[in-house]
Write a protein that holds these residues in place. Sequence first.
Motif, PDB file in Angstrom:
ATOM      1  N   LYS A 191     -78.589   4.300 -42.787  1.00 40.68           N
ATOM      2  CA  LYS A 191     -79.795   3.903 -43.511  1.00 40.68           C
ATOM      3  C   LYS A 191     -79.640   2.461 -43.994  1.00 40.68           C
ATOM      4  N   ALA A 192     -80.756   1.737 -44.033  1.00 44.07           N
ATOM      5  CA  ALA A 192     -80.793   0.366 -44.549  1.00 44.07           C
ATOM      6  C   ALA A 192     -81.858   0.284 -45.632  1.00 44.07           C
ATOM      7  N   ALA A 193     -81.517  -0.328 -46.748  1.00 44.55           N
ATOM      8  CA  ALA A 193     -82.469  -0.432 -47.875  1.00 44.55           C
ATOM      9  C   ALA A 193     -82.246  -1.760 -48.610  1.00 44.55           C
ATOM     10  N   ARG A 194     -83.371  -2.314 -49.135  1.00 40.44           N
ATOM     11  CA  ARG A 194     -83.268  -3.535 -49.944  1.00 40.44           C
ATOM     12  C   ARG A 194     -82.326  -3.291 -51.112  1.00 40.44           C
ATOM     13  N   TYR A 195     -81.434  -4.232 -51.322  1.00 40.41           N
ATOM     14  CA  TYR A 195     -80.505  -4.138 -52.445  1.00 40.41           C
ATOM     15  C   TYR A 195     -80.834  -5.193 -53.506  1.00 40.41           C
ATOM     16  N   SER A 196     -81.293  -6.354 -53.004  1.00 39.29           N
ATOM     17  CA  SER A 196     -81.777  -7.426 -53.896  1.00 39.29           C
ATOM     18  C   SER A 196     -82.692  -8.328 -53.074  1.00 39.29           C
ATOM     19  N   SER A 197     -83.138  -9.397 -53.674  1.00 38.80           N
ATOM     20  CA  SER A 197     -84.028 -10.307 -52.947  1.00 38.80           C
ATOM     21  C   SER A 197     -83.322 -11.041 -51.821  1.00 38.80           C
ATOM     22  N   SER A 198     -81.980 -10.923 -51.776  1.00 37.30           N
ATOM     23  CA  SER A 198     -81.226 -11.604 -50.709  1.00 37.30           C
ATOM     24  C   SER A 198     -80.168 -10.710 -50.071  1.00 37.30           C
ATOM     25  N   SER A 199     -80.300  -9.403 -50.286  1.00 37.75           N
ATOM     26  CA  SER A 199     -79.273  -8.505 -49.723  1.00 37.75           C
ATOM     27  C   SER A 199     -79.860  -7.151 -49.312  1.00 37.75           C
ATOM     28  N   ILE A 200     -79.191  -6.533 -48.371  1.00 40.94           N
ATOM     29  CA  ILE A 200     -79.561  -5.196 -47.864  1.00 40.94           C
ATOM     30  C   ILE A 200     -78.307  -4.319 -47.900  1.00 40.94           C
ATOM     31  N   LYS A 201     -78.488  -3.073 -48.330  1.00 38.45           N
ATOM     32  CA  LYS A 201     -77.364  -2.138 -48.373  1.00 38.45           C
ATOM     33  C   LYS A 201     -77.478  -1.135 -47.229  1.00 38.45           C
ATOM     34  N   LEU A 202     -76.384  -1.008 -46.495  1.00 35.51           N
ATOM     35  CA  LEU A 202     -76.289  -0.032 -45.399  1.00 35.51           C
ATOM     36  C   LEU A 202     -75.389   1.120 -45.835  1.00 35.51           C
ATOM     37  N   THR A 203     -75.784   2.344 -45.517  1.00 32.52           N
ATOM     38  CA  THR A 203     -74.955   3.527 -45.788  1.00 32.52           C
ATOM     39  C   THR A 203     -74.954   4.437 -44.564  1.00 32.52           C
ATOM     40  N   TRP A 204     -73.904   5.213 -44.392  1.00 34.06           N
ATOM     41  CA  TRP A 204     -73.784   6.159 -43.265  1.00 34.06           C
ATOM     42  C   TRP A 204     -72.763   7.239 -43.624  1.00 34.06           C
ATOM     43  N   SER A 205     -72.716   8.238 -42.831  1.00 32.89           N
ATOM     44  CA  SER A 205     -71.744   9.320 -43.047  1.00 32.89           C
ATOM     45  C   SER A 205     -70.397   8.942 -42.455  1.00 32.89           C
ATOM     46  N   LYS A 206     -69.354   9.331 -43.137  1.00 34.07           N
ATOM     47  CA  LYS A 206     -68.014   9.043 -42.629  1.00 34.07           C
ATOM     48  C   LYS A 206     -67.759   9.799 -41.322  1.00 34.07           C
ATOM     49  N   VAL A 207     -66.934   9.193 -40.482  1.00 36.38           N
ATOM     50  CA  VAL A 207     -66.580   9.779 -39.191  1.00 36.38           C
ATOM     51  C   VAL A 207     -65.134  10.256 -39.256  1.00 36.38           C
ATOM     52  N   SER A 208     -64.902  11.507 -38.882  1.00 32.34           N
ATOM     53  CA  SER A 208     -63.541  12.055 -38.897  1.00 32.34           C
ATOM     54  C   SER A 208     -62.636  11.257 -37.959  1.00 32.34           C
ATOM     55  N   ALA A 268     -84.420  -3.345 -42.498  1.00 34.34           N
ATOM     56  CA  ALA A 268     -84.865  -3.480 -43.887  1.00 34.34           C
ATOM     57  C   ALA A 268     -85.198  -4.947 -44.142  1.00 34.34           C
ATOM     58  N   MET A 269     -85.866  -5.201 -45.311  1.00 37.87           N
ATOM     59  CA  MET A 269     -86.289  -6.566 -45.632  1.00 37.87           C
ATOM     60  C   MET A 269     -86.012  -6.827 -47.111  1.00 37.87           C
ATOM     61  N   PRO A 270     -85.263  -7.908 -47.400  1.00 31.92           N
ATOM     62  CA  PRO A 270     -85.117  -8.283 -48.808  1.00 31.92           C
ATOM     63  C   PRO A 270     -86.437  -8.898 -49.316  1.00 31.92           C
ATOM     64  N   TYR A 271     -86.827  -8.573 -50.541  1.00 31.41           N
ATOM     65  CA  TYR A 271     -88.083  -9.175 -51.036  1.00 31.41           C
ATOM     66  C   TYR A 271     -88.032  -9.256 -52.559  1.00 31.41           C
ATOM     67  N   THR A 312     -75.146  -9.643 -47.783  1.00 29.94           N
ATOM     68  CA  THR A 312     -75.729 -10.614 -48.723  1.00 29.94           C
ATOM     69  C   THR A 312     -76.105 -11.912 -48.015  1.00 29.94           C
ATOM     70  N   GLY A 313     -76.731 -12.827 -48.789  1.00 35.29           N
ATOM     71  CA  GLY A 313     -77.081 -14.144 -48.285  1.00 35.29           C
ATOM     72  C   GLY A 313     -78.228 -14.127 -47.293  1.00 35.29           C
ATOM     73  N   LEU A 314     -79.133 -13.158 -47.432  1.00 28.66           N
ATOM     74  CA  LEU A 314     -80.231 -13.016 -46.485  1.00 28.66           C
ATOM     75  C   LEU A 314     -81.475 -13.758 -46.978  1.00 28.66           C
ATOM     76  N   THR A 315     -82.424 -13.954 -46.063  1.00 28.39           N
ATOM     77  CA  THR A 315     -83.671 -14.652 -46.383  1.00 28.39           C
ATOM     78  C   THR A 315     -84.697 -13.645 -46.877  1.00 28.39           C
ATOM     79  N   LYS A 316     -85.335 -13.974 -47.995  1.00 31.99           N
ATOM     80  CA  LYS A 316     -86.324 -13.090 -48.601  1.00 31.99           C
ATOM     81  C   LYS A 316     -87.483 -12.861 -47.646  1.00 31.99           C
ATOM     82  N   LYS A 317     -87.985 -11.638 -47.590  1.00 29.94           N
ATOM     83  CA  LYS A 317     -89.136 -11.211 -46.794  1.00 29.94           C
ATOM     84  C   LYS A 317     -88.927 -11.399 -45.283  1.00 29.94           C
TER      85      LYS A 317
END
Length: 332
Positions: free
Chosen positions: A248-265, A329-332, A296-301
């Motif tokens: 999954k990808a989600a906005r974390y801040s106006s210049s960052s996106i957070k990625l999460t996933w399930s651990k792999v055995s 995802a998009m930082p905004y 981090t360090g991404l461009t807004k919108k």
Amino acid sequence: AKWEPNEYTIHFDSQGGSNIADYFGKYGMPIAKPENPIKAGYTFIGWNKDLLLTSLWDFAFDTVASDQTLYADWKINRYSVTFNSQGGTQVAGQTINFNSTVSTPAAPKKTGYTFGGWYKEASCIHQWDFSKETVKENTTLYAKWIPNPAKPSSPKATSVSYNSIKISWIGVSGANGYEVDRATSSTGTYSYVGTTSSTSYTNTGLTTNKTYYYKVRTYRLVGSSKVYGNYSGVVSAKPVPSIPANLKAARYSSSSIKLTWSKVSGATGYQVYRATSKTGTYSYVKGTTSSSYINTGLTKKKTYYYKIRAYRTVGKTKVYSGWTTIVSAMPY
């Protein structure tokens, strides 16, 4: 002086045959030959003067001299046992003494069938018991043939984790189960791995990035015995880490996106790749041992696209999983 010849009794000991009545004969006279006795499984040879059967009584010349017992001499009958293989390879017949058992012959062969034993009739209803049953007449025994089940079709081998491979196939009608064999080369020696009644089997405990080869055969139970079909074609696969799930990808801040996933055995770490269009060129961003990453360090919108893969280090080599589906995802 007037003399009358003495009368003596001639007793016939049939030695297990039918009863023959005693004969009363006069001294010096021949005796009438009785009808031959009957004994199942034997042929009558003649009457002997002694129990050791060394001297036959000659009804044309021998005469009565005293009370006498004559002993029946018998020859055991021998019968032909014929093996009708009903389309299989030829099996030699046997000649067997009356009331004796038959030696079990080598099993015949027939392409596409498994030999199911010898039976007393062509319809194969009553099986002959070689350990107990005896021959009492000329006998024909018939081979029973059990059709071999079809071989599994469309086999596939797929890595499902860093140390396991799943083998799957299309099932066979009437099958009781399947046996899976494995080798480390396509022409190598295949060894039994496991049995299943399903149409798939997961082989665990394998070495990451090592190629394994598989073939599968069907079996059907006939009584307590397994009748096998031919082996499927050979398929192969390497165990590699699983593809990370639930990315999954989600906005974390106006210049960052957070990625999460399930651990792999079994994974040593994960690699994150990014592009600015879904079908664009993806570039390496970061490696991590965690199941999340903040870019981090991404461009807004501006929309960013991501995919990741797991890896496992084997010696000095990184063995990679496949890629995840793409998320954005998009930082905004």
